[in-house]
Structure formats: structure tokens, C-alpha cells
Write an enzyme that holds these catalytic residues in place. Sequence first.
Site, PDB file in Angstrom:
ATOM      1  N   ARG A  64       0.838  -1.207   0.000  1.00  0.00           N
ATOM      2  CA  ARG A  64       0.000   0.000   0.000  1.00  0.00           C
ATOM      3  C   ARG A  64       0.872   1.257   0.000  1.00  0.00           C
ATOM      4  O   ARG A  64       0.546   2.249  -0.680  1.00  0.00           O
ATOM      5  CB  ARG A  64      -0.924  -0.015   1.209  1.00  0.00           C
ATOM      6  CG  ARG A  64      -1.914   1.157   1.267  1.00  0.00           C
ATOM      7  CD  ARG A  64      -2.933   0.925   2.371  1.00  0.00           C
ATOM      8  NE  ARG A  64      -3.949   1.970   2.396  1.00  0.00           N
ATOM      9  CZ  ARG A  64      -3.920   3.030   3.218  1.00  0.00           C
ATOM     10  NH1 ARG A  64      -2.905   3.186   4.060  1.00  0.00           N
ATOM     11  NH2 ARG A  64      -4.878   3.925   3.194  1.00  0.00           N
ATOM     12  N   HIS A  68       0.553   4.189  -2.801  1.00  0.00           N
ATOM     13  CA  HIS A  68       0.278   5.575  -2.432  1.00  0.00           C
ATOM     14  C   HIS A  68       1.444   6.493  -2.794  1.00  0.00           C
ATOM     15  O   HIS A  68       1.236   7.680  -3.048  1.00  0.00           O
ATOM     16  CB  HIS A  68      -0.038   5.672  -0.939  1.00  0.00           C
ATOM     17  CG  HIS A  68      -1.435   5.248  -0.608  1.00  0.00           C
ATOM     18  ND1 HIS A  68      -2.123   5.722   0.495  1.00  0.00           N
ATOM     19  CD2 HIS A  68      -2.281   4.405  -1.236  1.00  0.00           C
ATOM     20  CE1 HIS A  68      -3.332   5.179   0.522  1.00  0.00           C
ATOM     21  NE2 HIS A  68      -3.446   4.361  -0.526  1.00  0.00           N
ATOM     22  N   ASP A  76       8.641   8.119  -6.134  1.00  0.00           N
ATOM     23  CA  ASP A  76       9.819   8.918  -5.775  1.00  0.00           C
ATOM     24  C   ASP A  76      10.097   8.945  -4.278  1.00  0.00           C
ATOM     25  O   ASP A  76      10.877   9.770  -3.804  1.00  0.00           O
ATOM     26  CB  ASP A  76       9.659  10.354  -6.285  1.00  0.00           C
ATOM     27  CG  ASP A  76       8.430  11.060  -5.702  1.00  0.00           C
ATOM     28  OD1 ASP A  76       7.722  10.443  -4.858  1.00  0.00           O
ATOM     29  OD2 ASP A  76       8.168  12.215  -6.089  1.00  0.00           O
ATOM     30  N   ASN A  96      -3.593   8.742   4.086  1.00  0.00           N
ATOM     31  CA  ASN A  96      -2.468   8.125   4.804  1.00  0.00           C
ATOM     32  C   ASN A  96      -2.542   8.269   6.314  1.00  0.00           C
ATOM     33  O   ASN A  96      -1.979   7.443   7.045  1.00  0.00           O
ATOM     34  CB  ASN A  96      -1.150   8.732   4.316  1.00  0.00           C
ATOM     35  CG  ASN A  96      -0.906   8.499   2.843  1.00  0.00           C
ATOM     36  OD1 ASN A  96      -1.240   7.456   2.305  1.00  0.00           O
ATOM     37  ND2 ASN A  96      -0.334   9.502   2.174  1.00  0.00           N
ATOM     38  N   PRO A 165      -6.683   7.274  -5.160  1.00  0.00           N
ATOM     39  CA  PRO A 165      -8.094   6.886  -5.323  1.00  0.00           C
ATOM     40  C   PRO A 165      -8.793   6.686  -3.980  1.00  0.00           C
ATOM     41  O   PRO A 165      -8.219   6.130  -3.041  1.00  0.00           O
ATOM     42  CB  PRO A 165      -8.009   5.571  -6.105  1.00  0.00           C
ATOM     43  CG  PRO A 165      -6.706   5.651  -6.829  1.00  0.00           C
ATOM     44  CD  PRO A 165      -5.776   6.386  -5.905  1.00  0.00           C
ATOM     45  N   HIS A 195      -5.915  -5.946  -2.640  1.00  0.00           N
ATOM     46  CA  HIS A 195      -6.782  -6.016  -1.464  1.00  0.00           C
ATOM     47  C   HIS A 195      -7.081  -7.448  -1.052  1.00  0.00           C
ATOM     48  O   HIS A 195      -7.845  -7.674  -0.122  1.00  0.00           O
ATOM     49  CB  HIS A 195      -8.088  -5.252  -1.718  1.00  0.00           C
ATOM     50  CG  HIS A 195      -7.924  -3.776  -1.709  1.00  0.00           C
ATOM     51  ND1 HIS A 195      -8.941  -2.894  -1.988  1.00  0.00           N
ATOM     52  CD2 HIS A 195      -6.838  -2.992  -1.458  1.00  0.00           C
ATOM     53  CE1 HIS A 195      -8.505  -1.651  -1.909  1.00  0.00           C
ATOM     54  NE2 HIS A 195      -7.226  -1.684  -1.591  1.00  0.00           N
ATOM     55  N   THR A 243      -9.012 -15.097   3.233  1.00  0.00           N
ATOM     56  CA  THR A 243      -7.562 -15.313   3.371  1.00  0.00           C
ATOM     57  C   THR A 243      -6.808 -13.987   3.370  1.00  0.00           C
ATOM     58  O   THR A 243      -6.037 -13.691   2.453  1.00  0.00           O
ATOM     59  CB  THR A 243      -7.047 -16.200   2.217  1.00  0.00           C
ATOM     60  OG1 THR A 243      -7.476 -15.617   0.964  1.00  0.00           O
ATOM     61  CG2 THR A 243      -7.559 -17.613   2.317  1.00  0.00           C
TER      62      THR A 243
END
Length: 320
Positions: A64, A68, A76, A96, A165, A195, A243
Site C-alpha cells: 500500500r 500511495h 519517488d 495516509n 483513489p 486487497h 484469506t
Amino acid sequence: MASLISTVTLSNILLVVLLSCSAANAQLSANFYANSCPNLQTIVRNTMIRAVNRERRIGASILRLFFHDCFVNGCDASILLDDTATFTGEKNAAPNRNSARGFEVIDTIKSNVEAACNATVSCADILALAARSGVVLLGGPSWQVLLGRRDARTASQSAANSQIPSPFANLPALISSFAAKGLNARDLTALSGGHTIGFARCTTFRGRIYNDTNIDPNFAATRRANCPASGGDNNLAPLDALTPGRFGNNYYRDLVAQRGLLHSDQELFNGGSQDALVRTYSNNPATFSADFAAAMVRMGSISPLTGTSGEIRRNCRVVN
């Protein structure tokens, strides 16, 4: 495991992807550190093994972080920068804040890499390699990580707020946000399969389980038990109910059964353009694994800083 495709098949797929990269992305190379830091990938992998053994969820968290990072002005390492008295970074942007995690693992990898190859490897490349290791260690596919990114000297909280998003987005908004990064609808649906591992906070799925109608009622009731209509914002639920600690295609099976946790998840299977692809992934884990790996190569090539742009940070949290 059954969800993995053969090395030969995956290599062929990635060859096509690499050959189709744009001229800008071609500045990256799989062998970038072959001479300057030959043990880099082993160092990253071994550090990630220890981290995942301590907490399996960290593999999802690092994936993740990479996603992001790449969606805000390219891959970067801008997401890794701490706020200072004179600098506002991305860590406290809405997508975040109280949810981005794994920074300490990246710090540890960076420290280990610096000990072997001082001032040589960017934090951006370390994050890209760590993301792949996390997926592989949880049973997912591997891919060839292109390297040679450099680190940003700045970050953008406003871009993080507007470009990452939203879990509340509808399908057209999701397709548009990915298109803005050079990724198509198939990339969107494949990358959303990340996900299949990890957890989400109650605040990100409360609206879905209380307000959406395209949801399995038993699933909604189960999730409401740990996500009240008010309060409990940080209570967690697995993004893949079956799972959450193993990378596979159960995420898509959940979507077909109207058990997507986030509103944005279920938008991929809601009478729209991605329904057929979701069904394909739900029935064919090899196709999903191949598409996910190829999409990760493309996402990792979003607007890299190369050459003399940016810098090689010595500490991933602060500019040199």
C-alpha cells in the site's frame, strides 16, 4: 501454490510489458545496481522475511505504501518524508493519516543497504523491491522490478489528498484516476486485487455496510458487529474475508458474492465494464497473477526521477 503461474509464462508476459514501456520508463533497468550494490535484492528480501515473520500484515502495508507513493507525483519515495517545522509531507494526508504504516521496516532495510552500499540506492527503489518481496512472501507472484529511481526532495500533501483513489469512489472516478497515471481499466482491476491481503479501518467501509444495497446482508451484519454506526473508526476488518494473510484471488470471489468491503471494491463488480474481468479473475488465479505482476511493473514506472533529478537520500525520512 495453485494461484501462481509458471516462471516461463510470467517471464514472457513481463517481456512484453518491458518492451512496451515508454522512453521515459526505459531509463529504469533491472540491472541498475548490478555493479554498485550487487547484494541489494538479497538484503531487501532477507529484511522483509524477518518483518513478515513478525507480522504477516506488514506485506500488505508495504504494498500500500508503494501504491500511495507512486500515485503522488510518481514513484519517488515522497511518502516516506516526515513533516518538519518548515515542511509538510504526505504522511498526514487524508488517505495516509492513521493508516499508512511500515515506515520502520523501510528504515531498517535502508540501514542495512547503507551498511553494504553507502549513498548508492534510493529509498524509492528500496520501496519498490520491498513491495514485491511482501507480495511474494504472502504467496503472490513475482515480477522483475526495474530500478534506477531517485528520491524526491519534496512532497505534496494536497496531491496525496486529490490523486490517491478514494475508497468511496465510483467506477468512472476510479478509471479516471488510474488513466491520469497512464494505467488502464484492466490495470485498475488487477491492482485492486492487492486487497486480497491486509485490512481496512471502519471509517473507510462504514458507509458501505450501512448504506449500500449491493451487499450480501449476512456479510454486512458481520461487519457491523465490529464497525458501529458511530465510533470505532480505527477498528479493522479484512479486505479479503477468507484469506487476508495470503495472496490469491478470493478478493474477486468476494466481489462476485457482493462481499467487497470497500465501496470502491464492489464498484468493480456492479453491472459495469469490469464485471467480466472480475469473473475471469475469480475463476482463473493464473490470469490474475499474471495481470497483477504486469500492472505492478507499469505502476512502478510512473514518472520516475532519474539521472541527476532528485537525490539518493541517506535517511528515507528526511532530505539530505
